[in-house]
Design a protein around this motif. Sequence first.
Motif, PDB file in Angstrom:
ATOM      1  N   GLY A   8       0.698  -1.187  -0.015  1.00  0.00           N
ATOM      2  CA  GLY A   8       0.001  -0.091   0.062  1.00  0.00           C
ATOM      3  C   GLY A   8       0.842   1.165  -0.162  1.00  0.00           C
ATOM      4  O   GLY A   8       0.320   2.452  -0.080  1.00  0.00           O
ATOM      5  N   GLY A   9       2.221   1.224   0.074  1.00  0.00           N
ATOM      6  CA  GLY A   9       2.840   2.331   0.099  1.00  0.00           C
ATOM      7  C   GLY A   9       2.797   3.084  -1.282  1.00  0.00           C
ATOM      8  O   GLY A   9       2.414   2.374  -2.246  1.00  0.00           O
ATOM      9  N   GLY A  10       3.534   4.127  -1.344  1.00  0.00           N
ATOM     10  CA  GLY A  10       3.664   4.815  -2.695  1.00  0.00           C
ATOM     11  C   GLY A  10       4.050   6.325  -2.583  1.00  0.00           C
ATOM     12  O   GLY A  10       4.434   6.792  -1.383  1.00  0.00           O
ATOM     13  N   LEU A  11       3.687   7.041  -3.487  1.00  0.00           N
ATOM     14  CA  LEU A  11       4.111   8.421  -3.674  1.00  0.00           C
ATOM     15  C   LEU A  11       2.678   9.244  -3.500  1.00  0.00           C
ATOM     16  O   LEU A  11       1.829   9.009  -4.373  1.00  0.00           O
ATOM     17  CB  LEU A  11       4.775   8.949  -5.102  1.00  0.00           C
ATOM     18  CG  LEU A  11       4.778  10.348  -5.343  1.00  0.00           C
ATOM     19  CD1 LEU A  11       6.010  10.900  -4.094  1.00  0.00           C
ATOM     20  CD2 LEU A  11       5.686  10.623  -6.763  1.00  0.00           C
ATOM     21  N   VAL A  12       2.617  10.193  -2.799  1.00  0.00           N
ATOM     22  CA  VAL A  12       1.134  11.078  -2.566  1.00  0.00           C
ATOM     23  C   VAL A  12       1.661  12.280  -2.447  1.00  0.00           C
ATOM     24  O   VAL A  12       2.761  12.702  -1.721  1.00  0.00           O
ATOM     25  CB  VAL A  12       0.443  10.331  -1.531  1.00  0.00           C
ATOM     26  CG1 VAL A  12       1.215  10.414  -0.155  1.00  0.00           C
ATOM     27  CG2 VAL A  12      -0.840  11.036  -1.455  1.00  0.00           C
ATOM     28  N   ALA A  40      12.770   6.827   8.484  1.00  0.00           N
ATOM     29  CA  ALA A  40      13.042   8.000   7.506  1.00  0.00           C
ATOM     30  C   ALA A  40      14.563   7.982   7.336  1.00  0.00           C
ATOM     31  O   ALA A  40      15.442   7.449   8.130  1.00  0.00           O
ATOM     32  CB  ALA A  40      12.700   9.198   7.985  1.00  0.00           C
ATOM     33  N   PRO A  41      15.238   8.480   6.101  1.00  0.00           N
ATOM     34  CA  PRO A  41      16.373   8.242   5.846  1.00  0.00           C
ATOM     35  C   PRO A  41      17.452   9.007   6.917  1.00  0.00           C
ATOM     36  O   PRO A  41      17.078  10.098   7.266  1.00  0.00           O
ATOM     37  CB  PRO A  41      16.602   8.994   4.513  1.00  0.00           C
ATOM     38  CG  PRO A  41      15.294   8.511   3.840  1.00  0.00           C
ATOM     39  CD  PRO A  41      14.358   8.930   4.977  1.00  0.00           C
ATOM     40  N   GLY A  42      18.475   8.293   7.385  1.00  0.00           N
ATOM     41  CA  GLY A  42      19.130   9.041   8.546  1.00  0.00           C
ATOM     42  C   GLY A  42      18.720   9.087   9.834  1.00  0.00           C
ATOM     43  O   GLY A  42      19.241   9.726  10.647  1.00  0.00           O
ATOM     44  N   LYS A  43      17.680   8.613  10.090  1.00  0.00           N
ATOM     45  CA  LYS A  43      16.932   8.665  11.463  1.00  0.00           C
ATOM     46  C   LYS A  43      16.582   7.234  11.971  1.00  0.00           C
ATOM     47  O   LYS A  43      16.591   6.070  11.216  1.00  0.00           O
ATOM     48  CB  LYS A  43      15.467   9.449  11.216  1.00  0.00           C
ATOM     49  CG  LYS A  43      15.639  10.876  10.914  1.00  0.00           C
ATOM     50  CD  LYS A  43      14.327  11.649  10.819  1.00  0.00           C
ATOM     51  CE  LYS A  43      14.525  12.953  10.560  1.00  0.00           C
ATOM     52  NZ  LYS A  43      13.164  13.710  10.823  1.00  0.00           N
ATOM     53  N   GLU A  44      16.485   7.090  13.114  1.00  0.00           N
ATOM     54  CA  GLU A  44      16.297   5.964  13.832  1.00  0.00           C
ATOM     55  C   GLU A  44      14.531   5.327  13.475  1.00  0.00           C
ATOM     56  O   GLU A  44      13.867   6.148  13.325  1.00  0.00           O
ATOM     57  CB  GLU A  44      16.369   5.905  15.286  1.00  0.00           C
ATOM     58  CG  GLU A  44      18.022   6.081  15.602  1.00  0.00           C
ATOM     59  CD  GLU A  44      18.221   5.822  17.129  1.00  0.00           C
ATOM     60  OE1 GLU A  44      19.238   6.111  17.673  1.00  0.00           O
ATOM     61  OE2 GLU A  44      17.217   5.734  17.900  1.00  0.00           O
ATOM     62  N   LEU A  86      -1.571  13.508   4.869  1.00  0.00           N
ATOM     63  CA  LEU A  86      -0.042  13.250   5.017  1.00  0.00           C
ATOM     64  C   LEU A  86       0.928  14.494   4.843  1.00  0.00           C
ATOM     65  O   LEU A  86       0.493  15.484   3.971  1.00  0.00           O
ATOM     66  CB  LEU A  86       0.190  12.252   3.959  1.00  0.00           C
ATOM     67  CG  LEU A  86      -0.231  10.713   4.515  1.00  0.00           C
ATOM     68  CD1 LEU A  86      -0.292   9.897   3.234  1.00  0.00           C
ATOM     69  CD2 LEU A  86       0.832  10.244   5.197  1.00  0.00           C
ATOM     70  N   LYS A  87       1.989  14.548   5.566  1.00  0.00           N
ATOM     71  CA  LYS A  87       2.861  15.556   5.630  1.00  0.00           C
ATOM     72  C   LYS A  87       4.290  14.977   5.179  1.00  0.00           C
ATOM     73  O   LYS A  87       4.590  13.840   5.170  1.00  0.00           O
ATOM     74  CB  LYS A  87       3.122  16.052   6.937  1.00  0.00           C
ATOM     75  CG  LYS A  87       2.041  16.364   7.606  1.00  0.00           C
ATOM     76  CD  LYS A  87       2.358  16.837   9.163  1.00  0.00           C
ATOM     77  CE  LYS A  87       0.896  17.227  10.090  1.00  0.00           C
ATOM     78  NZ  LYS A  87       1.320  17.659  11.216  1.00  0.00           N
ATOM     79  N   PRO A  88       5.159  15.844   4.551  1.00  0.00           N
ATOM     80  CA  PRO A  88       6.248  15.551   3.947  1.00  0.00           C
ATOM     81  C   PRO A  88       7.220  14.662   5.116  1.00  0.00           C
ATOM     82  O   PRO A  88       7.831  13.842   4.855  1.00  0.00           O
ATOM     83  CB  PRO A  88       7.123  16.640   3.732  1.00  0.00           C
ATOM     84  CG  PRO A  88       5.909  17.668   3.251  1.00  0.00           C
ATOM     85  CD  PRO A  88       4.967  17.325   4.076  1.00  0.00           C
ATOM     86  N   GLY A 109       8.755  -4.038   5.014  1.00  0.00           N
ATOM     87  CA  GLY A 109       8.789  -2.622   4.814  1.00  0.00           C
ATOM     88  C   GLY A 109       7.981  -2.256   3.468  1.00  0.00           C
ATOM     89  O   GLY A 109       8.290  -2.870   2.589  1.00  0.00           O
ATOM     90  N   THR A 110       7.454  -0.877   3.600  1.00  0.00           N
ATOM     91  CA  THR A 110       6.948  -0.431   2.140  1.00  0.00           C
ATOM     92  C   THR A 110       7.199   1.046   2.330  1.00  0.00           C
ATOM     93  O   THR A 110       7.057   1.693   3.323  1.00  0.00           O
ATOM     94  CB  THR A 110       5.286  -0.508   2.018  1.00  0.00           C
ATOM     95  OG1 THR A 110       4.881  -0.208   0.956  1.00  0.00           O
ATOM     96  CG2 THR A 110       4.764  -0.146   3.280  1.00  0.00           C
ATOM     97  N   GLN A 111       7.480   1.689   1.221  1.00  0.00           N
ATOM     98  CA  GLN A 111       7.907   3.026   1.200  1.00  0.00           C
ATOM     99  C   GLN A 111       6.937   4.018   0.906  1.00  0.00           C
ATOM    100  O   GLN A 111       5.870   3.628   0.119  1.00  0.00           O
ATOM    101  CB  GLN A 111       9.043   3.012  -0.077  1.00  0.00           C
ATOM    102  CG  GLN A 111       9.301   4.795  -0.296  1.00  0.00           C
ATOM    103  CD  GLN A 111      10.190   5.194   0.607  1.00  0.00           C
ATOM    104  OE1 GLN A 111      11.203   4.564   1.226  1.00  0.00           O
ATOM    105  NE2 GLN A 111       9.825   6.464   1.374  1.00  0.00           N
ATOM    106  N   VAL A 112       6.511   4.977   1.648  1.00  0.00           N
ATOM    107  CA  VAL A 112       5.766   5.923   1.701  1.00  0.00           C
ATOM    108  C   VAL A 112       6.594   7.477   1.438  1.00  0.00           C
ATOM    109  O   VAL A 112       7.320   7.734   2.203  1.00  0.00           O
ATOM    110  CB  VAL A 112       4.845   6.278   2.949  1.00  0.00           C
ATOM    111  CG1 VAL A 112       4.139   7.507   3.026  1.00  0.00           C
ATOM    112  CG2 VAL A 112       4.093   4.889   3.116  1.00  0.00           C
ATOM    113  N   THR A 113       6.122   7.938   0.345  1.00  0.00           N
ATOM    114  CA  THR A 113       6.865   9.373   0.248  1.00  0.00           C
ATOM    115  C   THR A 113       5.833  10.276  -0.097  1.00  0.00           C
ATOM    116  O   THR A 113       4.936  10.209  -0.958  1.00  0.00           O
ATOM    117  CB  THR A 113       7.785   9.064  -1.374  1.00  0.00           C
ATOM    118  OG1 THR A 113       8.642   8.100  -1.081  1.00  0.00           O
ATOM    119  CG2 THR A 113       8.427  10.546  -1.605  1.00  0.00           C
ATOM    120  N   VAL A 114       5.972  11.206   0.559  1.00  0.00           N
ATOM    121  CA  VAL A 114       5.062  12.605   0.593  1.00  0.00           C
ATOM    122  C   VAL A 114       5.630  13.733  -0.092  1.00  0.00           C
ATOM    123  O   VAL A 114       6.655  14.056   0.705  1.00  0.00           O
ATOM    124  CB  VAL A 114       4.438  12.826   2.003  1.00  0.00           C
ATOM    125  CG1 VAL A 114       3.290  13.740   1.968  1.00  0.00           C
ATOM    126  CG2 VAL A 114       4.053  11.452   2.555  1.00  0.00           C
TER     127      VAL A 114
END
Length: 116
Positions: A8-12, A40-44, A86-88, A109-114
């Motif tokens: 269900g992840g994706g770009l929104v 998130a990239p670079g975060k725990e 959703l927020k960035p 995992g599934t990628q979610v990009t806002v």
Amino acid sequence: QVNLVESGGGLVQAGGSLRLSCAASGRTFSRDKLGWFRQAPGKEREFVASITWSSGSPYYADSVKGRFTISRDNAKNTVYLQMNSLKPEDTAVYYCAVGYYTYDYWGQGTQVTVSS
């Protein structure tokens, strides 16, 4: 063997919605809790939401409270994460995990990009 598969992840765009699914298999989960986490990239990795399989009681991180809703379908052994407004900063890889005292099993995992 327990298996968790997220989808269900994706770009929104910011302000949009997505619904993540986590299909669980391998044993009965009536005594477990299932959680959603994100990294998130670079975060725990951080906790997002959880639900107890038997009672359906939800719990949310403050950052998503009022925007995300966790639910489960016992017949399908599937847990959902409805994400609205959703927020960035929600951009991350989202993982589901299941366990009784601790989260012993994790999905891929599934990628979610806002986008803003």
